[in-house]
Design an enzyme around this catalytic site. Structure first.
Site, mmCIF file in Angstrom:
data_model
loop_
_atom_site.group_PDB
_atom_site.id
_atom_site.type_symbol
_atom_site.label_atom_id
_atom_site.label_comp_id
_atom_site.label_asym_id
_atom_site.label_seq_id
_atom_site.Cartn_x
_atom_site.Cartn_y
_atom_site.Cartn_z
ATOM 1 N N GLY A 157 0.840 -1.205 0.000
ATOM 2 C CA GLY A 157 0.000 0.000 0.000
ATOM 3 C C GLY A 157 0.873 1.253 0.000
ATOM 4 O O GLY A 157 0.497 2.288 -0.541
ATOM 5 N N ASN A 158 2.073 1.144 0.583
ATOM 6 C CA ASN A 158 2.959 2.321 0.623
ATOM 7 C C ASN A 158 3.785 2.478 -0.653
ATOM 8 O O ASN A 158 4.611 3.363 -0.751
ATOM 9 C CB ASN A 158 3.850 2.309 1.874
ATOM 10 C CG ASN A 158 4.700 1.071 1.943
ATOM 11 O OD1 ASN A 158 4.808 0.330 0.968
ATOM 12 N ND2 ASN A 158 5.301 0.834 3.094
ATOM 13 N N LYS A 160 -1.580 -4.386 13.710
ATOM 14 C CA LYS A 160 -1.238 -4.018 12.321
ATOM 15 C C LYS A 160 -1.340 -2.501 12.144
ATOM 16 O O LYS A 160 -2.416 -1.913 12.309
ATOM 17 C CB LYS A 160 -2.208 -4.740 11.372
ATOM 18 C CG LYS A 160 -2.267 -4.131 9.988
ATOM 19 C CD LYS A 160 -1.621 -4.987 8.972
ATOM 20 C CE LYS A 160 -1.540 -4.306 7.624
ATOM 21 N NZ LYS A 160 -0.204 -4.231 7.088
ATOM 22 N N LYS A 215 -1.428 -8.168 3.921
ATOM 23 C CA LYS A 215 -1.536 -8.555 2.502
ATOM 24 C C LYS A 215 -0.447 -9.528 2.052
ATOM 25 O O LYS A 215 -0.672 -10.320 1.131
ATOM 26 C CB LYS A 215 -1.587 -7.336 1.585
ATOM 27 C CG LYS A 215 -0.281 -6.577 1.479
ATOM 28 C CD LYS A 215 0.413 -6.736 0.165
ATOM 29 C CE LYS A 215 1.769 -6.101 0.115
ATOM 30 N NZ LYS A 215 2.500 -5.696 1.282
ATOM 31 N N LYS A 240 6.587 -10.689 4.934
ATOM 32 C CA LYS A 240 7.020 -11.065 3.574
ATOM 33 C C LYS A 240 7.803 -12.380 3.628
ATOM 34 O O LYS A 240 7.630 -13.274 2.793
ATOM 35 C CB LYS A 240 7.884 -9.959 2.952
ATOM 36 C CG LYS A 240 7.102 -8.671 2.740
ATOM 37 C CD LYS A 240 7.986 -7.528 2.335
ATOM 38 C CE LYS A 240 7.220 -6.240 2.143
ATOM 39 N NZ LYS A 240 6.133 -5.911 3.071
HETATM 40 N N1 CP Z 1 -3.340 -4.863 4.226
HETATM 41 C C1 CP Z 1 -1.991 -4.632 4.200
HETATM 42 O O1 CP Z 1 -1.171 -5.452 4.652
HETATM 43 O O2 CP Z 1 -1.596 -3.430 3.660
HETATM 44 P P1 CP Z 1 -0.095 -2.828 3.636
HETATM 45 O O3 CP Z 1 0.776 -3.830 2.959
HETATM 46 O O4 CP Z 1 -0.222 -1.553 2.873
HETATM 47 O O5 CP Z 1 0.282 -2.605 5.085
#
Ligand code: CP
Length: 316
Positions: free
Chosen positions: A14-15, A132, A217, A279
């Site tokens: 997301g970043n 989170k 994610k 990851k």
């Molecule tokens: N949902 C989620 O893990 O988003 P980011 O990777 O942006 O933190």
């Protein structure tokens, strides 16, 4: 269906779409999304069946703040619905940006964003433990003010400031996996499970019910890749390579890591739980469940990484 075609799941942070130092407005987000397209094109040119997933940490945090700031005038939205909202918003940006690029390059390939739910365990204790980070980074004094006034839990995240944290249980499976699989067989590029998937639990009568959490994610990307029988999982992030002793004079980066090495560094605490940790977990789980290879790198470096000239490859 072409049996020789390989499937890749690529996960965008997301970043990557809202970057450090930017306001994060929608024009910046579209421009940043377009900035990832060379990476997608590199996979398309190699003729993979392609699934794109993405994070939503900054976006869902911003939406949560918008909802909170208007709660005296407008009915609020639960966090799970904010995840659904950002999944469609970011999916739209990726879908349209990629469609336009394909048109410009004269490539005929359909792109589709799928509203995707992820099942979590109804009894997972993580459903109620905020951990989170989402939304913007705050200075410590502002974060303390929010904690006192709003009763949000806020933690220091990756030495860049303080962020609101929300519960984040482990993903178990993607509800729409069979639909994604059938779209891939038709050579459609599928954008799915964005924001870690819209979190749901399964009720006694086998129906789904939304829960107010944000799933990681990277972990969702791993189970999506596993359940689709993908050969390759690509995780795009801000850094080019996985490193130990990150940001210190002893920093060491890796071109290649085996599962047992990745596990060892994880256990030694080299990979923080809010950045590289998920990851590496996703990579290990995917490889242990049949995946062939994981690449962790930046969007810019992915074309080189696919040729073995950049990034970190994690292998069995
Ligand atoms: N949902 C989620 O893990 O988003 P980011 O990777 O942006 O933190």
């Amino acid at each position: 269906m072409n049996a020789a075609k390989k499937t890749v799941v690529v996960a965008l942070g997301g970043n990557t779409i809202i970057r450090d130092g930017q306001e994060g407005n929608i024009y910046e987000q579209f421009a940043n999304t377009r900035g990832t397209l060379n990476a997608m094109m590199a996979l398309i040119q190699r003729d993979y069946r392609l699934v794109i997933t993405h994070g939503n940490g900054p976006q869902v945090g911003n939406l949560f703040l918008m909802v909170e700031s208007t709660r005296d005038f407008i009915p609020t939205l639960p966090l799970g619905v904010c995840v659904a909202d950002t999944q469609s918003q970011i999916g739209y940006m990726i879908q349209q940006s990629l469609q336009n690029r394909l048109v410009r390059e004269g490539i005929q390939r359909s792109v589709m964003t799928l509203i995707t739910q992820v099942v979590v365990d109804k009894n997972d204790p993580s459903l109620t433990i905020p951990k989170k980070p989402i939304g913007p980074f705050y200075a410590e004094d502002k974060a303390k003010q929010f904690e006192q006034m709003r009763h949000w839990k806020i933690i220091g995240d990756s030495e860049r400031g303080y962020r609101i944290v929300v519960p984040s249980p482990a993903p178990l499976r993607i509800v729409e996996t069979p639909v994604i699989q059938s779209l891939l067989e038709k050579n459609v590029i599928v954008i799915a499970a964005g924001g870690g998937g819209i979190p749901v639990v399964i009720e006694e009568d086998r129906t789904y019910e939304g829960v107010d959490v944000v799933v990681e994610k990277d972990l969702t990307a791993g189970i999506l890749a596993r359940d689709l029988g993908a050969q390759l999982l690509v995780i795009l992030t801000k850094v080019e390579k996985v490193a130990i002793n990150f940001n210190t004079p002893q920093e060491t980066t890796f071109d290649r890591l085996q599962i047992h090495e990745a596990m060892q560094y994880l256990e030694q605490g080299h990979f923080p739980s809010t950045t590289m940790g998920p990851k590496i977990w996703a990579a290990i789980d995917f490889l242990k469940s049949g995946g062939e290879e994981v690449i962790i790198t930046s969007a810019k470096k992915l074309p080189d990484a696919l040729d073995g000239k950049a990034g970190t490859r994690i292998v069995k």
